[in-house]
Design a protein around this motif. Sequence first.
Motif, PDB file in Angstrom:
ATOM      1  N   SER A 297      97.824   0.819  21.803  1.00  0.00           N
ATOM      2  CA  SER A 297      97.799   1.524  23.084  1.00  0.00           C
ATOM      3  C   SER A 297      98.926   2.555  23.132  1.00  0.00           C
ATOM      4  O   SER A 297      99.924   2.446  22.426  1.00  0.00           O
ATOM      5  CB  SER A 297      97.929   0.526  24.233  1.00  0.00           C
ATOM      6  OG  SER A 297      99.108  -0.234  24.105  1.00  0.00           O
ATOM      7  N   TYR A 298      98.762   3.545  23.950  1.00  0.00           N
ATOM      8  CA  TYR A 298      99.736   4.623  24.059  1.00  0.00           C
ATOM      9  C   TYR A 298      99.732   5.169  25.483  1.00  0.00           C
ATOM     10  O   TYR A 298      98.815   4.938  26.273  1.00  0.00           O
ATOM     11  CB  TYR A 298      99.402   5.755  23.080  1.00  0.00           C
ATOM     12  CG  TYR A 298      98.032   6.373  23.304  1.00  0.00           C
ATOM     13  CD1 TYR A 298      97.834   7.391  24.232  1.00  0.00           C
ATOM     14  CD2 TYR A 298      96.923   5.913  22.597  1.00  0.00           C
ATOM     15  CE1 TYR A 298      96.584   7.937  24.447  1.00  0.00           C
ATOM     16  CE2 TYR A 298      95.664   6.453  22.809  1.00  0.00           C
ATOM     17  CZ  TYR A 298      95.497   7.472  23.730  1.00  0.00           C
ATOM     18  OH  TYR A 298      94.260   8.001  23.951  1.00  0.00           O
ATOM     19  N   LEU A 304     104.396   9.062  22.959  1.00  0.00           N
ATOM     20  CA  LEU A 304     105.012   8.003  23.757  1.00  0.00           C
ATOM     21  C   LEU A 304     104.159   6.739  23.702  1.00  0.00           C
ATOM     22  O   LEU A 304     102.945   6.800  23.940  1.00  0.00           O
ATOM     23  CB  LEU A 304     105.160   8.434  25.221  1.00  0.00           C
ATOM     24  CG  LEU A 304     106.082   9.613  25.523  1.00  0.00           C
ATOM     25  CD1 LEU A 304     106.031   9.948  27.005  1.00  0.00           C
ATOM     26  CD2 LEU A 304     107.506   9.323  25.086  1.00  0.00           C
ATOM     27  N   PRO A 305     104.766   5.575  23.412  1.00  0.00           N
ATOM     28  CA  PRO A 305     104.013   4.313  23.441  1.00  0.00           C
ATOM     29  C   PRO A 305     103.683   3.914  24.866  1.00  0.00           C
ATOM     30  O   PRO A 305     104.232   4.463  25.833  1.00  0.00           O
ATOM     31  CB  PRO A 305     104.985   3.325  22.790  1.00  0.00           C
ATOM     32  CG  PRO A 305     106.343   3.881  23.080  1.00  0.00           C
ATOM     33  CD  PRO A 305     106.189   5.372  23.053  1.00  0.00           C
ATOM     34  N   ALA A 306     102.825   2.925  25.000  1.00  0.00           N
ATOM     35  CA  ALA A 306     102.419   2.475  26.331  1.00  0.00           C
ATOM     36  C   ALA A 306     103.504   1.677  27.021  1.00  0.00           C
ATOM     37  O   ALA A 306     103.535   1.606  28.255  1.00  0.00           O
ATOM     38  CB  ALA A 306     101.145   1.645  26.237  1.00  0.00           C
ATOM     39  N   SER A 307     104.399   1.065  26.258  1.00  0.00           N
ATOM     40  CA  SER A 307     105.449   0.256  26.867  1.00  0.00           C
ATOM     41  C   SER A 307     106.697   0.320  26.006  1.00  0.00           C
ATOM     42  O   SER A 307     106.658   0.708  24.840  1.00  0.00           O
ATOM     43  CB  SER A 307     104.996  -1.201  27.023  1.00  0.00           C
ATOM     44  OG  SER A 307     104.762  -1.786  25.751  1.00  0.00           O
ATOM     45  N   GLY A 407     103.407   2.590  35.512  1.00  0.00           N
ATOM     46  CA  GLY A 407     103.288   2.446  34.070  1.00  0.00           C
ATOM     47  C   GLY A 407     104.282   3.311  33.330  1.00  0.00           C
ATOM     48  O   GLY A 407     104.506   3.142  32.135  1.00  0.00           O
ATOM     49  N   LEU A 408     104.884   4.287  34.048  1.00  0.00           N
ATOM     50  CA  LEU A 408     105.929   5.139  33.489  1.00  0.00           C
ATOM     51  C   LEU A 408     107.023   5.275  34.539  1.00  0.00           C
ATOM     52  O   LEU A 408     106.759   5.690  35.668  1.00  0.00           O
ATOM     53  CB  LEU A 408     105.383   6.517  33.127  1.00  0.00           C
ATOM     54  CG  LEU A 408     106.414   7.567  32.668  1.00  0.00           C
ATOM     55  CD1 LEU A 408     107.126   7.111  31.402  1.00  0.00           C
ATOM     56  CD2 LEU A 408     105.762   8.928  32.450  1.00  0.00           C
ATOM     57  N   LEU A 444     106.432   1.795  30.301  1.00  0.00           N
ATOM     58  CA  LEU A 444     107.443   2.537  29.549  1.00  0.00           C
ATOM     59  C   LEU A 444     108.473   3.095  30.521  1.00  0.00           C
ATOM     60  O   LEU A 444     108.130   3.564  31.606  1.00  0.00           O
ATOM     61  CB  LEU A 444     106.790   3.693  28.786  1.00  0.00           C
ATOM     62  CG  LEU A 444     107.733   4.621  28.012  1.00  0.00           C
ATOM     63  CD1 LEU A 444     108.311   3.907  26.787  1.00  0.00           C
ATOM     64  CD2 LEU A 444     107.011   5.896  27.585  1.00  0.00           C
ATOM     65  N   ILE A 445     109.743   3.027  30.143  1.00  0.00           N
ATOM     66  CA  ILE A 445     110.802   3.650  30.934  1.00  0.00           C
ATOM     67  C   ILE A 445     111.484   4.694  30.060  1.00  0.00           C
ATOM     68  O   ILE A 445     111.787   4.454  28.890  1.00  0.00           O
ATOM     69  CB  ILE A 445     111.812   2.609  31.461  1.00  0.00           C
ATOM     70  CG1 ILE A 445     112.767   3.249  32.472  1.00  0.00           C
ATOM     71  CG2 ILE A 445     112.567   1.913  30.351  1.00  0.00           C
ATOM     72  CD1 ILE A 445     113.522   2.239  33.316  1.00  0.00           C
TER      73      ILE A 445
END
Length: 735
Positions: A297-298, A304-307, A407-408, A444-445
């Motif tokens: 997942s992305y 950028l990754p998903a998490s 999610g971001l 993701l942060i």
Amino acid sequence: MSAATLQDAVDALRRLNCKPVKSGDGWIGYCPIHEADGHGHKPSLTLKAGDTVPVVVNCHAGCDGREILKMLGINGTEHKASIVATYRYQTADGIDVREKLRYDPKDFRIRHRDAAGKWVYKAGDGPAVLYRLPELKAAIEQGRTVFVVEGEKDADRLAALGLVATTNIEGAAKPNQTPKWKPEYTAQLEGAARVVLLPDNDNPGRAHMKHVAKELRGKVGRYQTIRLRVLPKGDVSDWLKDGHTVEELKKLIKETPAEHEEHFEEHSAEHEEHSADDLDAEFVPIGDFIASPPDSSYLVKGVLPASGLGQVFGCSHVGKSFVLIDLACHVALGWDWHGFKVKKAPVLYIAAEGVAGLKLRFRAWFQDHGVEPPQNLRIRTVPADLSAEDATTAIAERMARLPERPGLVLIDTFATNFGPGSENDAEDMGAAIAGLRTLKGDGLILTAHHTGHGDKTRGRGHSSLFAALDVEIQVTQDADRRIRVGHTKLRDGDKLETIAAFDLKKVSLPWADVDGDPLNSAVLVKTDMPDVAATAERLPASQRIALDALKTALVEHGAEDKGVVSVAEDQWRKAAYDAGISDGDSDAKKKAFKRARLDLVAKGRVKTHESRYWIPQIRQGGQKGTKGDMSLYVQDSGGGQKGTPPFKGCPPVPLSPSPSEDVDAKPTTDDLADELATLANLDVAAMLRGELRTDEEWGAFAGGLAKLNGRHPDKAATITALVEGIGIASDAGAP
């Protein structure tokens, strides 16, 4: 006497017979007001060095800090430790009987009410009641699972997630101490259908829960100990911060066999069957492990990754916030990001500086793209205080109540949201990283961060931050003021040293300031990349520092003649020293700069003539009407970005070649010797003296010579003479 340091205060306590002893980063001792005799008391005074005052003093019995400072001979404003949390212990009927106070700086005190209702600070006295006892009793009656943890913070964290949790006020015993779990606590858990013990991941924590388990045998229906995989000395709160969930915890409980069950014999066959399943769940057969592909997942595919944890870093004013805003809007809308696929997700932008500018930039983005701002993009303009666990936990709990969990999460900037600690301190940075994990949840942060003061190729602060990152992106500007974005780290995937390049496009807004002047901002516009291999080459650290130092020197000391802006070698050298090109002595700095200078000139990244240096401006053929070649770093009549020349106010200086000529300095024999020594990683003086003794040294010399001939095919005769001179010196020095 006027004490100005913590040590002065400690010395004063000794003179007053208050017996101070070292404790962590501070001291504890008897209070000079109510414990002056030094006998029959538990020391209640703590002292630490303050951030803005010499001494932080706190008497946990409540004595006036100003009076204590006077007795110690310290003049100035009192800085008393403050209470940051109060944990109330109640009877089953909800009557407050004990309290544990948490202070900042970190400290704990226990108190209880005496017969007159006055608080008495004495840890060993007071009714023995478990934490959150009213909720605990109700849960036991309902047959719910009860969690026993080590600390009120963990109990509150689980309670906030809908679970029932408790702890004892004394915590775990230290090694060789008597266990602190009392028979009264066991009695209050009696009759519970299931008790789950969650020890801290350290020896006292494990020993504590082992004792509790022994005491519960025969008193509860079923109990089991769950050992979570967390960092050393971690607890269930740390486990949850790492992104684990209540559902995972429940699954672990289901998969972990009970240590004791009152009706075990009736369910032994079923238990045996579950035990086999538990083994396969923990020790997975390799065939099952590779039966399905890994999670791919992305958030932004390939970027950028998903998490996970991420960082966007760069020097001040290179465009980090523009990049974050652009990412935020694309992800919230689900639009592809400049050719990269995007998974739509709710976005939270946490800003602690430049709020007015952010309002202009976000407005400009939506206006320029002709779309209404989506409801799933939100902004918070209060600092997050990342290193304060209570603060980030509270924010995360409020985020969980949003219509959609972000999610971001974007933090702008890391420094302004860091909190009161130091970015260079390992413990403070560890606390901030934990705060980031708390806020990221399952997504993701990304933080906006500044470069180091010396090395501009990395984010500043303790190295543990980079180690914790799943993705890191660097934002730079090239000679054309073009904003460039590239990976410096991508844990799972192929990092792209160049992801994209952007120009800034001015956007006029329908607003005006208080004087009636129109307001405007800018948005990113993707632009073509320079098609020159040299610009894509990743330079070693010393060369990158030297190149950045040359840019600084050109801005501060650049002199212009016929369109060419240049600096003298000593001006560049000083800037490189100031930028930290070497941590060694003056000879090491001189050697590092010399090697970097020669390599940058040889690679064409820097131009030189008559000991003056400048950076060539690289443009792609046909773009914006420029020629398809490497022209010099010049001030064209149109100026730089927004009509401003790259270098303002540079005085003229004689420079003999025409600026339209792409000239290189003709290397002398000495220059070639320096360059050869750099390429072969040899000491130039020793090389010229012919002190090449080993096969390894001659092999390095031969390799460097091949590179030198490739760089300067027109200097074959000079290079041959140089090599012959070295050979003659070698023969002369041979035994």
